[in-house]
Motif scaffolding. Structure first.
Motif: not given
Length: 350
Positions: A108-109, A153-157, A227-231
């Motif tokens: 989510g983040s 916010s950019l660091i979470w990815l 999890w990549l698909l969920a992203l």
């Protein structure tokens, strides 16, 4: 009582600091450590000694050293409780659940990067599909708080991607950096007062960082592809959310971040409960943990509606918020009941 009354406040503070350590370790070494700490504060000046006895405090290096020692002493126990090698089946389920909850929270983040970039494009006038930016856009863009919040916010990815690609330490460090940067944004924002909602968001992020500790060296790595698909799905959904937001900056959105979390959780829980033949105790427990966190976030952020929402919106927002809270509470109780039943069927020992 006489020993307690003769104890200086400085000694009490050192003993309070040492409570970070496990009880067995304190029983063996506390007196020696307290004596050493007090000796380091000794002075031949009677006035200075009296002042330190009442107002002296452990130094930051001392606090850091005790905290680091506490982590080193407690980590093996945490690993065992969260599914380390040789852990009992119940602990394995708990470990899997905490890791799943942490991964979902991190997802989510990570998807919030889309909202931050969209907000940046909107304020700079480079998003023609959105309403015209507010008159104060140029000022907002140059405030340290806005920059810090955007960077956070950019660091979470990259933190999320680091975890998926096996770099758990990098992920944990980036998550801490994101939380610290977001905290700096709150400190630097002199225009917005510190509210219960801002504290709730901060505590939500801190809880996520703590949950990421469940990814210890004995923990199985997450499956990368789903999890990549969920992203990708999450980023796509986030890209369309600005279109649902009000054009007036003084109007509260009906679908704020806690509402989105509530909606996503209810959908996930309903899907999980509907697939009863395939559901696992770990997923039930993970969703129950997330439900508890989201329930707290939604409940605390309702204070925004009470104190700051426009009069024309307040009753509508409060009604929706209460409905969201009730829905999350219902699924939380159901999931917690299922998880508890599943855990009780498992042996307590390996």
């Amino acid at each position: 009582m006489s020993g307690q009354s003769s104890m200086s406040r400085l000694e009490q503070r050192y003993r309070l600091l040492l409570r970070l350590l496990p009880a067995a370790y304190r029983e063996m070494w506390q007196e020696e450590m307290v004596t050493t700490f007090l000796a380091s504060m000794h002075t031949d000046d009677p006035e200075q000694a009296d002042y330190l006895a009442d107002y002296g405090r452990p130094s930051w290096p001392e606090v850091a050293s005790v905290a680091a020692l506490a982590v080193r002493l407690r980590v093996p126990g945490w690993r065992m409780r969260l599914g380390g090698t040789g852990a009992p089946p119940r602990n394995v389920v708990w470990g899997d659940a905490v890791r799943l909850a942490a991964l979902i929270g991190l997802l989510g983040s990570a998807t919030s990067v889309t909202g931050s970039l969209t907000n940046l494009l909107w304020l700079t006038g480079r998003a023609p599909w959105l309403p015209a930016p507010i008159p104060e856009a140029d000022y907002v863009l140059h405030t340290p708080s806005f920059r810090a919040a955007t960077i956070a916010s950019l660091i979470w990815l990259p933190a999320y991607l680091a975890l998926l690609f096996g770099q758990r330490r990098v992920c944990q460090l980036l998550a801490v950096l994101a939380v610290v940067t977001a905290g700096a944004a709150l400190v630097l924002d002199h225009l917005q007062p510190l509210t219960i909602s801002t504290v709730a968001y901060a505590m939500f992020d801190v809880a996520l960082v703590l949950a990421l500790l469940a990814f210890h060296r004995d923990a199985p790595p997450p499956r990368r592809r789903p999890w990549l698909l969920a992203l990708a799905i999450g980023i796509t959904i986030q890209a369309g959310l600005p279109l649902t937001q009000p054009t007036d900056p003084h109007t509260f959105p009906l679908l704020d971040w806690p509402a989105i979390c509530c909606l996503a959780l209810v959908i996930a829980a309903t899907t999980h409960l509907a697939g009863w033949k395939r559901r696992t105790p770990s997923w039930s427990l993970a969703l129950a943990l997330l439900a508890a966190a989201i329930l707290s976030l939604r409940t605390l952020t309702l204070t925004d509606y009470v104190h700051a929402a426009p009069d024309a919106q307040r009753s509508t927002l409060l009604t929706l918020g209460i409905l969201e809270t009730g829905a999350v509470l219902a699924v939380a109780v159901t999931l917690a009941t299922l998880a508890n039943r599943a855990l009780r069927r498992l042996p307590a020992r390996a």
